[in-house]
Design a protein around this motif. Structure first.
Motif, PDB file in Angstrom:
ATOM      1  N   GLU A 262       0.535  -0.760  -0.240  1.00 51.95           N
ATOM      2  CA  GLU A 262      -0.130  -0.158  -0.205  1.00 51.95           C
ATOM      3  C   GLU A 262       0.902   1.050  -0.233  1.00 51.95           C
ATOM      4  O   GLU A 262       0.807   2.175  -0.694  1.00 51.95           O
ATOM      5  N   LYS A 263       2.363   0.984   1.305  1.00 53.28           N
ATOM      6  CA  LYS A 263       2.533   2.376   1.161  1.00 53.28           C
ATOM      7  C   LYS A 263       3.434   2.701  -0.064  1.00 53.28           C
ATOM      8  O   LYS A 263       3.747   3.794  -0.782  1.00 53.28           O
ATOM      9  N   ARG A 264       4.462   1.472  -0.742  1.00 56.82           N
ATOM     10  CA  ARG A 264       5.029   1.471  -1.824  1.00 56.82           C
ATOM     11  C   ARG A 264       3.813   2.291  -2.855  1.00 56.82           C
ATOM     12  O   ARG A 264       4.352   2.939  -3.665  1.00 56.82           O
ATOM     13  N   ARG A 265       2.970   1.785  -3.484  1.00 55.46           N
ATOM     14  CA  ARG A 265       1.495   2.381  -4.059  1.00 55.46           C
ATOM     15  C   ARG A 265       1.430   3.369  -3.972  1.00 55.46           C
ATOM     16  O   ARG A 265       1.319   4.918  -5.516  1.00 55.46           O
ATOM     17  N   ASP A 266       1.854   4.168  -2.885  1.00 56.47           N
ATOM     18  CA  ASP A 266       1.834   5.745  -2.994  1.00 56.47           C
ATOM     19  C   ASP A 266       3.481   6.326  -3.084  1.00 56.47           C
ATOM     20  O   ASP A 266       2.919   7.675  -1.928  1.00 56.47           O
ATOM     21  N   GLY A 267       3.829   5.352  -3.353  1.00 58.38           N
ATOM     22  CA  GLY A 267       5.232   6.080  -4.068  1.00 58.38           C
ATOM     23  C   GLY A 267       6.358   6.543  -2.056  1.00 58.38           C
ATOM     24  O   GLY A 267       7.441   7.079  -2.599  1.00 58.38           O
ATOM     25  N   LEU A 268       6.086   5.661  -1.523  1.00 59.47           N
ATOM     26  CA  LEU A 268       6.985   5.696  -0.812  1.00 59.47           C
ATOM     27  C   LEU A 268       7.630   4.548  -0.662  1.00 59.47           C
ATOM     28  O   LEU A 268       7.694   3.652  -1.245  1.00 59.47           O
ATOM     29  N   LYS A 269       8.917   5.347  -0.283  1.00 59.87           N
ATOM     30  CA  LYS A 269      10.656   3.709   0.334  1.00 59.87           C
ATOM     31  C   LYS A 269       9.907   3.178   1.389  1.00 59.87           C
ATOM     32  O   LYS A 269      10.114   4.343   2.371  1.00 59.87           O
ATOM     33  N   VAL A 270      10.360   2.280   1.563  1.00 60.34           N
ATOM     34  CA  VAL A 270       9.439   1.246   2.630  1.00 60.34           C
ATOM     35  C   VAL A 270      10.716   0.345   3.236  1.00 60.34           C
ATOM     36  O   VAL A 270      11.234  -0.291   2.167  1.00 60.34           O
ATOM     37  N   GLY A 271      11.330   0.801   4.373  1.00 57.81           N
ATOM     38  CA  GLY A 271      11.259  -0.591   5.037  1.00 57.81           C
ATOM     39  C   GLY A 271      11.316  -1.325   5.857  1.00 57.81           C
ATOM     40  O   GLY A 271       9.659  -1.174   6.672  1.00 57.81           O
ATOM     41  N   VAL A 272      11.704  -2.956   6.188  1.00 57.51           N
ATOM     42  CA  VAL A 272      11.179  -3.476   6.773  1.00 57.51           C
ATOM     43  C   VAL A 272      11.855  -4.266   7.244  1.00 57.51           C
ATOM     44  O   VAL A 272      13.767  -4.603   7.412  1.00 57.51           O
ATOM     45  N   ILE A 273      11.170  -4.468   8.958  1.00 57.77           N
ATOM     46  CA  ILE A 273      12.506  -5.585  10.057  1.00 57.77           C
ATOM     47  C   ILE A 273      12.213  -6.231  10.105  1.00 57.77           C
ATOM     48  O   ILE A 273      10.809  -6.654  10.642  1.00 57.77           O
ATOM     49  N   SER A 274      12.801  -7.816  10.184  1.00 57.58           N
ATOM     50  CA  SER A 274      12.609  -9.203   9.833  1.00 57.58           C
ATOM     51  C   SER A 274      12.828  -9.727  10.931  1.00 57.58           C
ATOM     52  O   SER A 274      14.355  -9.656  10.899  1.00 57.58           O
ATOM     53  N   ALA A 275      12.930 -11.126  11.278  1.00 56.07           N
ATOM     54  CA  ALA A 275      13.793 -12.143  11.559  1.00 56.07           C
ATOM     55  C   ALA A 275      14.045 -12.584  10.097  1.00 56.07           C
ATOM     56  O   ALA A 275      13.622 -12.647   8.978  1.00 56.07           O
ATOM     57  N   LEU A 276      15.033 -13.250  10.268  1.00 58.26           N
ATOM     58  CA  LEU A 276      16.212 -13.637   9.591  1.00 58.26           C
ATOM     59  C   LEU A 276      15.062 -14.502   8.201  1.00 58.26           C
ATOM     60  O   LEU A 276      15.147 -15.210   8.065  1.00 58.26           O
ATOM     61  N   GLU A 277      14.590 -15.476   9.341  1.00 60.20           N
ATOM     62  CA  GLU A 277      13.620 -16.578   8.703  1.00 60.20           C
ATOM     63  C   GLU A 277      12.325 -16.156   7.920  1.00 60.20           C
ATOM     64  O   GLU A 277      11.955 -17.270   6.667  1.00 60.20           O
ATOM     65  N   HIS A 278      11.615 -15.337   8.519  1.00 59.78           N
ATOM     66  CA  HIS A 278      10.874 -14.474   7.040  1.00 59.78           C
ATOM     67  C   HIS A 278      11.710 -13.130   5.912  1.00 59.78           C
ATOM     68  O   HIS A 278      11.249 -12.964   4.844  1.00 59.78           O
ATOM     69  N   GLU A 279      13.349 -12.862   6.246  1.00 56.23           N
ATOM     70  CA  GLU A 279      14.031 -12.003   5.186  1.00 56.23           C
ATOM     71  C   GLU A 279      12.905 -12.267   3.518  1.00 56.23           C
ATOM     72  O   GLU A 279      13.165 -11.236   3.069  1.00 56.23           O
ATOM     73  N   ALA A 280      13.134 -13.206   3.305  1.00 51.60           N
ATOM     74  CA  ALA A 280      12.844 -13.127   1.780  1.00 51.60           C
ATOM     75  C   ALA A 280      11.819 -13.251   0.902  1.00 51.60           C
ATOM     76  O   ALA A 280      11.494 -13.072   0.070  1.00 51.60           O
ATOM     77  N   GLU A 281      10.456 -13.302   2.813  1.00 52.94           N
ATOM     78  CA  GLU A 281       9.494 -12.945   2.118  1.00 52.94           C
ATOM     79  C   GLU A 281       8.771 -11.885   1.795  1.00 52.94           C
ATOM     80  O   GLU A 281       7.647 -11.529   1.657  1.00 52.94           O
ATOM     81  N   TYR A 282       9.942 -10.905   1.891  1.00 58.93           N
ATOM     82  CA  TYR A 282       9.310  -9.953   1.682  1.00 58.93           C
ATOM     83  C   TYR A 282       9.722  -8.996   0.964  1.00 58.93           C
ATOM     84  O   TYR A 282      11.150  -9.382   0.247  1.00 58.93           O
ATOM     85  N   ALA A 283       9.110  -8.095  -0.076  1.00 59.30           N
ATOM     86  CA  ALA A 283       9.369  -7.439  -1.170  1.00 59.30           C
ATOM     87  C   ALA A 283       9.196  -5.583  -0.499  1.00 59.30           C
ATOM     88  O   ALA A 283       7.926  -4.776  -1.176  1.00 59.30           O
ATOM     89  N   ALA A 284      10.002  -5.495  -0.412  1.00 61.08           N
ATOM     90  CA  ALA A 284      10.172  -3.804   0.354  1.00 61.08           C
ATOM     91  C   ALA A 284      11.369  -3.711  -0.570  1.00 61.08           C
ATOM     92  O   ALA A 284      11.873  -3.823  -0.830  1.00 61.08           O
ATOM     93  N   ASP A 285      11.052  -1.672   0.210  1.00 63.27           N
ATOM     94  CA  ASP A 285      12.751  -1.340  -0.675  1.00 63.27           C
ATOM     95  C   ASP A 285      14.073  -1.951  -0.276  1.00 63.27           C
ATOM     96  O   ASP A 285      15.020  -2.041  -0.881  1.00 63.27           O
ATOM     97  N   TYR A 286      14.267  -1.552   0.855  1.00 63.24           N
ATOM     98  CA  TYR A 286      15.200  -2.328   1.785  1.00 63.24           C
ATOM     99  C   TYR A 286      14.651  -3.218   3.077  1.00 63.24           C
ATOM    100  O   TYR A 286      13.496  -3.075   3.740  1.00 63.24           O
ATOM    101  N   VAL A 287      15.145  -4.174   3.497  1.00 62.11           N
ATOM    102  CA  VAL A 287      14.355  -5.927   4.543  1.00 62.11           C
ATOM    103  C   VAL A 287      15.677  -5.618   5.069  1.00 62.11           C
ATOM    104  O   VAL A 287      17.200  -5.933   4.614  1.00 62.11           O
TER     105      VAL A 287
END
Length: 350
Positions: A262-287
């Motif tokens: 939702e935020k990327r569709r609004d043109g925002l640069k999005v970061g995610v803090i993730s556990a190592l186990e879930h890192e590959a599941e996210y498509a964000a600007d930075y994980v």
């Protein structure tokens, strides 16, 4: 101000007479402020007996003056010089966890410390750090050292000398670089002035560990209830916050990914803090994955560095996974909740 930087190998012999240690200790004795490593985070040290020195800590950090400081010591002799009425529970905890990431609040002896250190309270928070560089500096100075985290007030705490330099270079007299810290989150703060000790801040020593030694331990209701006045003045301020707004997400990775989309569709640069186990599941600007769910100590050790990375990446918004609150996970979640300003998105309530 010219900030001197010393590099010290914590594994060398006789640290107390090491030139970098003695130089930094001389600055402390001259009422200057010096940052040094502990096993938790880097501390910003000052002579706890001197109003002039302690004021410099508040000035360098931009820290509110009603926020008490933790006093660091290197021996029991230093402890009995500044506190009185040490309870049996406190003595058992000291025997088990000192040196280590446990801060004990006890009755202070009048006239032994700067009143600024305790923010006018009749109690003082004390700990003995489990780091040879920190202990070497304290012993060489022969002073109790007041030392909050060595960062600009409100920012993520520093777990490396680089973090300290980023925040405070040119604002303090010196930085002792002893490498990366180990625990990664601050010490547990336990009030030992009441019949049943109360955790005012979760940290490197867990609730479970404390109970195993002294039995009943309570947690301050202000840790979870934001409408309740905290017992420690410093607990009412936002801490650990990155520049971008941070939201703590309780839910499945797929739910967090929808928020990212939702935020990327609004043109925002999005970061995610993730556990190592879930890192590959996210498509964000930075994980950024500070550690593993299989060992929450790794998450604690990498958390502040993760938050600081997003400042360098210049993201617009950050979403963080939630972590289990057992063991040191309680400290991880406490820091994330404060970094997010208690902005929590719960999948079950959306």
């Amino acid at each position: 101000m010219n900030t001197k930087v010393w590099v010290v190998d914590k594994n060398v012999d006789n640290l107390q007479s090491y030139p970098q240690i003695t130089e930094s200790a001389e600055l402390l004795k001259a009422d200057q402020v010096v940052a040094f490593p502990t096993e938790t985070v880097y501390g910003l040290g000052a002579n706890a007996k001197s109003d002039e020195a302690v004021k410099k800590v508040f000035e360098a950090k931009g820290r509110p003056s009603d926020n008490p400081l933790i006093v660091h010591i290197a021996s029991e002799d230093q402890l009995v010089e500044i506190v009185e009425d040490i309870s049996k529970q406190a003595r058992r905890l000291m025997a088990e966890f000192w040196p280590g990431p446990l801060t004990l609040i006890m009755k202070r002896k009048p006239g032994k410390l700067s009143n600024i250190v305790t923010a006018g309270l009749d109690t003082v928070a004390v700990r003995m750090p489990d780091h040879q560089v920190a202990l070497g500096i304290i012993r060489a100075s022969d002073l109790p050292i007041a030392a909050p985290s060595a960062n600009t007030s409100g920012k993520p705490s520093p777990t490396s000398a680089k973090h300290v330099e980023d925040d405070l270079f040119g604002r303090i007299a010196g930085i002792v670089d002893g490498g990366a810290t180990g625990v990664g989150v601050e010490s547990t703060v336990l009030d030992c002035t009441v019949e049943v000790p109360v955790i005012l801040r979760p940290g490197g020593v867990t609730l479970e560990q404390l109970k195993a030694v002294i039995g009943d331990v309570q947690q301050d209701v202000a840790l979870k209830n934001q409408d309740t006045a905290p017992k420690a003045p410093g607990m009412k301020y936002t801490h650990y916050a990155p520049k971008a707004p941070l939201y703590l997400v309780k839910g499945h990775p797929a739910f967090l990914q929808r928020l990212v989309d939702e935020k990327r569709r609004d043109g925002l640069k999005v970061g995610v803090i993730s556990a190592l186990e879930h890192e590959a599941e996210y498509a964000a600007d930075y994980v950024v994955a500070p550690g593993s769910l299989a060992d929450l100590h790794t998450v604690a050790a990498g958390l502040y560095d993760a938050l600081r990375q997003f400042d360098e990446l210049d993201v617009d918004i950050i979403f963080s996974e939630s972590f289990p609150e057992s063991g040191i996970g309680a400290a991880v979640m406490n820091r994330l909740e404060k970094a997010a300003g208690h902005q929590i998105i719960d999948e079950e309530h959306v």
